[in-house]
Motif scaffolding. Structure first.
Motif, PDB file in Angstrom:
ATOM      1  N   ALA A  82     -14.957 -12.100  -4.379  1.00 15.65           N
ATOM      2  CA  ALA A  82     -13.740 -12.784  -4.834  1.00 15.65           C
ATOM      3  C   ALA A  82     -12.764 -11.797  -5.457  1.00 15.65           C
ATOM      4  O   ALA A  82     -11.542 -11.896  -5.236  1.00 15.65           O
ATOM      5  N   PHE A  83     -13.295 -10.838  -6.214  1.00  9.73           N
ATOM      6  CA  PHE A  83     -12.413  -9.830  -6.821  1.00  9.73           C
ATOM      7  C   PHE A  83     -11.684  -9.029  -5.754  1.00  9.73           C
ATOM      8  O   PHE A  83     -10.456  -8.852  -5.819  1.00  9.73           O
ATOM      9  N   TYR A  84     -12.426  -8.520  -4.769  1.00  6.38           N
ATOM     10  CA  TYR A  84     -11.798  -7.681  -3.748  1.00  6.38           C
ATOM     11  C   TYR A  84     -10.759  -8.460  -2.931  1.00  6.38           C
ATOM     12  O   TYR A  84      -9.670  -7.944  -2.655  1.00  6.38           O
ATOM     13  N   TYR A  85     -11.087  -9.695  -2.560  1.00  3.16           N
ATOM     14  CA  TYR A  85     -10.129 -10.492  -1.795  1.00  3.16           C
ATOM     15  C   TYR A  85      -8.857 -10.726  -2.617  1.00  3.16           C
ATOM     16  O   TYR A  85      -7.740 -10.636  -2.093  1.00  3.16           O
ATOM     17  N   THR A  86      -9.018 -11.027  -3.887  1.00  3.23           N
ATOM     18  CA  THR A  86      -7.866 -11.272  -4.768  1.00  3.23           C
ATOM     19  C   THR A  86      -7.065  -9.996  -4.975  1.00  3.23           C
ATOM     20  O   THR A  86      -5.832 -10.002  -4.952  1.00  3.23           O
ATOM     21  N   TRP A  87      -7.766  -8.896  -5.183  1.00  2.00           N
ATOM     22  CA  TRP A  87      -7.111  -7.600  -5.404  1.00  2.00           C
ATOM     23  C   TRP A  87      -6.270  -7.199  -4.195  1.00  2.00           C
ATOM     24  O   TRP A  87      -5.099  -6.789  -4.346  1.00  2.00           O
ATOM     25  N   ILE A  88      -6.832  -7.336  -3.013  1.00  2.00           N
ATOM     26  CA  ILE A  88      -6.091  -6.978  -1.804  1.00  2.00           C
ATOM     27  C   ILE A  88      -4.863  -7.870  -1.633  1.00  2.00           C
ATOM     28  O   ILE A  88      -3.791  -7.398  -1.221  1.00  2.00           O
ATOM     29  N   GLU A  89      -4.984  -9.155  -1.954  1.00  2.00           N
ATOM     30  CA  GLU A  89      -3.831 -10.053  -1.871  1.00  2.00           C
ATOM     31  C   GLU A  89      -2.719  -9.589  -2.800  1.00  2.00           C
ATOM     32  O   GLU A  89      -1.540  -9.643  -2.444  1.00  2.00           O
ATOM     33  N   LEU A  90      -3.070  -9.134  -3.975  1.00  2.00           N
ATOM     34  CA  LEU A  90      -2.065  -8.619  -4.908  1.00  2.00           C
ATOM     35  C   LEU A  90      -1.445  -7.320  -4.387  1.00  2.00           C
ATOM     36  O   LEU A  90      -0.233  -7.113  -4.511  1.00  2.00           O
ATOM     37  N   LEU A  91      -2.254  -6.474  -3.796  1.00  2.00           N
ATOM     38  CA  LEU A  91      -1.721  -5.230  -3.234  1.00  2.00           C
ATOM     39  C   LEU A  91      -0.741  -5.517  -2.102  1.00  2.00           C
ATOM     40  O   LEU A  91       0.247  -4.799  -1.923  1.00  2.00           O
ATOM     41  N   LYS A  92      -1.010  -6.580  -1.342  1.00  2.00           N
ATOM     42  CA  LYS A  92      -0.118  -6.942  -0.234  1.00  2.00           C
ATOM     43  C   LYS A  92       1.297  -7.217  -0.722  1.00  2.00           C
ATOM     44  O   LYS A  92       2.270  -6.930  -0.026  1.00  2.00           O
ATOM     45  N   SER A  93       1.403  -7.780  -1.927  1.00  2.00           N
ATOM     46  CA  SER A  93       2.723  -8.151  -2.450  1.00  2.00           C
ATOM     47  C   SER A  93       3.595  -6.931  -2.714  1.00  2.00           C
ATOM     48  O   SER A  93       4.821  -7.041  -2.787  1.00  2.00           O
ATOM     49  N   GLN A  94       2.973  -5.756  -2.853  1.00  2.00           N
ATOM     50  CA  GLN A  94       3.729  -4.514  -3.045  1.00  2.00           C
ATOM     51  C   GLN A  94       3.168  -3.412  -2.142  1.00  2.00           C
ATOM     52  O   GLN A  94       2.984  -2.282  -2.554  1.00  2.00           O
ATOM     53  N   ARG A  95       2.889  -3.774  -0.913  1.00  2.00           N
ATOM     54  CA  ARG A  95       2.243  -2.845   0.009  1.00  2.00           C
ATOM     55  C   ARG A  95       3.023  -1.542   0.164  1.00  2.00           C
ATOM     56  O   ARG A  95       2.435  -0.464   0.179  1.00  2.00           O
ATOM     57  N   SER A  96       4.335  -1.637   0.277  1.00  2.00           N
ATOM     58  CA  SER A  96       5.137  -0.421   0.482  1.00  2.00           C
ATOM     59  C   SER A  96       4.925   0.567  -0.657  1.00  2.00           C
ATOM     60  O   SER A  96       4.770   1.777  -0.435  1.00  2.00           O
ATOM     61  N   PHE A  97       4.908   0.061  -1.887  1.00  5.84           N
ATOM     62  CA  PHE A  97       4.688   0.950  -3.019  1.00  5.84           C
ATOM     63  C   PHE A  97       3.267   1.497  -3.022  1.00  5.84           C
ATOM     64  O   PHE A  97       3.038   2.680  -3.290  1.00  5.84           O
ATOM     65  N   VAL A  98       2.282   0.634  -2.740  1.00  9.15           N
ATOM     66  CA  VAL A  98       0.887   1.068  -2.734  1.00  9.15           C
ATOM     67  C   VAL A  98       0.672   2.172  -1.702  1.00  9.15           C
ATOM     68  O   VAL A  98       0.018   3.182  -1.982  1.00  9.15           O
ATOM     69  N   VAL A  99       1.226   1.984  -0.516  1.00  7.93           N
ATOM     70  CA  VAL A  99       1.085   2.987   0.537  1.00  7.93           C
ATOM     71  C   VAL A  99       1.730   4.300   0.099  1.00  7.93           C
ATOM     72  O   VAL A  99       1.170   5.389   0.306  1.00  7.93           O
ATOM     73  N   TYR A 100       2.911   4.211  -0.528  1.00  9.28           N
ATOM     74  CA  TYR A 100       3.586   5.416  -1.021  1.00  9.28           C
ATOM     75  C   TYR A 100       2.735   6.131  -2.070  1.00  9.28           C
ATOM     76  O   TYR A 100       2.470   7.334  -1.976  1.00  9.28           O
ATOM     77  N   SER A 101       2.300   5.384  -3.089  1.00  9.25           N
ATOM     78  CA  SER A 101       1.565   5.989  -4.199  1.00  9.25           C
ATOM     79  C   SER A 101       0.222   6.555  -3.740  1.00  9.25           C
ATOM     80  O   SER A 101      -0.146   7.680  -4.102  1.00  9.25           O
ATOM     81  N   TYR A 102      -0.498   5.787  -2.929  1.00 11.83           N
ATOM     82  CA  TYR A 102      -1.793   6.263  -2.441  1.00 11.83           C
ATOM     83  C   TYR A 102      -1.609   7.498  -1.556  1.00 11.83           C
ATOM     84  O   TYR A 102      -2.392   8.443  -1.630  1.00 11.83           O
ATOM     85  N   GLY A 103      -0.570   7.488  -0.740  1.00 15.11           N
ATOM     86  CA  GLY A 103      -0.289   8.646   0.107  1.00 15.11           C
ATOM     87  C   GLY A 103       0.004   9.882  -0.719  1.00 15.11           C
ATOM     88  O   GLY A 103      -0.441  10.995  -0.388  1.00 15.11           O
ATOM     89  N   ARG A 104       0.719   9.699  -1.826  1.00 10.19           N
ATOM     90  CA  ARG A 104       1.044  10.830  -2.699  1.00 10.19           C
ATOM     91  C   ARG A 104      -0.213  11.362  -3.374  1.00 10.19           C
ATOM     92  O   ARG A 104      -0.387  12.576  -3.537  1.00 10.19           O
ATOM     93  N   ILE A 105      -1.116  10.449  -3.743  1.00  8.82           N
ATOM     94  CA  ILE A 105      -2.381  10.859  -4.356  1.00  8.82           C
ATOM     95  C   ILE A 105      -3.206  11.680  -3.366  1.00  8.82           C
ATOM     96  O   ILE A 105      -3.772  12.721  -3.713  1.00  8.82           O
TER      97      ILE A 105
END
Length: 221
Positions: A82-105
């Motif tokens: 349940a945590f992972y499914y919920t977490w991924i749903e939240l990441l989807k709401s800001q996917r562009s930023f997540v992809v940018y930040s993770y890519g920079r990391i």
């Protein structure tokens, strides 16, 4: 709080529009029409903003699951799912930023040693607050799992269980970032398979039964 949200929103928009961090805090604060000192009251650096956003994703996912009365009746395995499914749903709401930040990391990690990207991602200062909070959460769930007999204590490796769950978290994050399936359906499958495999491994197995029997025989020979 208003200034903090203003900074976070402006920073997110800037990096998505420019593909990089602002040149300086001074210029960023000036454009935002706040004093540079007001920026530093909230954050020590641009990386600190990103770290706070990653931590917020985690805290919101955890709080959402814990606020669900039905989820409180779940097994530990189901709570992790349940945590992972919920977490991924939240990441989807800001996917562009997540992809940018993770890519920079990941790019920063590559510069620290070829072939060790995964290890350096784990050591990322941007992910550090998220990692520390996740470890606390994982330890609580694993303790609950030991009480419910879902998690089998084992000499030498029990203390490494939180490390395994954190590694699993990074794997799922990386999988989702790279996932091009419709509505990220493959990520849902990856979550299910990863969590079930993890709990099959840390749960009781025939080898534990054999070990207990051997121990009993040794003690009663």
């Amino acid at each position: 709080m208003e200034t903090l949200e203003k900074i976070r929103k402006a920073y997110t928009e800037y990096v998505l529009e420019n593909g990089k961090q602002p040149t300086s805090v001074f210029q960023f604060a000036k454009k935002l029409k706040i004093a540079e000192a007001d920026f530093y009251k909230e954050y020590t650096s641009f990386d600190a903003i990103e770290a706070d956003i990653w931590l917020t994703f985690f805290n919101e996912a955890k709080a959402t699951v814990e606020a669900d009365e039905t989820a409180q009746t779940y097994s530990v395995r189901e709570k992790v799912l349940a945590f992972y499914y919920t977490w991924i749903e939240l990441l989807k709401s800001q996917r562009s930023f997540v992809v940018y930040s993770y890519g920079r990391i990941r790019e920063a990690s590559k510069g620290r040693g070829a072939g060790n990207t995964g290890r350096f991602v784990q050591q990322s200062q941007v992910l550090k607050p998220f990692k520390e909070a996740f470890y606390d959460y994982a330890r609580d769930l694993l303790a609950e799992g030991r009480e419910s007999k879902e998690v089998e204590p084992r000499p030498f490796i029990t203390d490494r269980y939180p490390d395994a769950l954190w590694g699993q978290t990074l794997y799922l994050l990386d999988f989702w970032v790279r996932d091009v399936s419709k509505n990220f359906e493959k990520t849902d499958t990856a979550i299910e398979k990863a969590v079930n495999t993890a709990f099959d491994l840390i749960g009781r197995s025939p080898l534990d039964t054999l070990f207990d029997f051997a121990k009993f025989m040794y003690q009663n020979k």
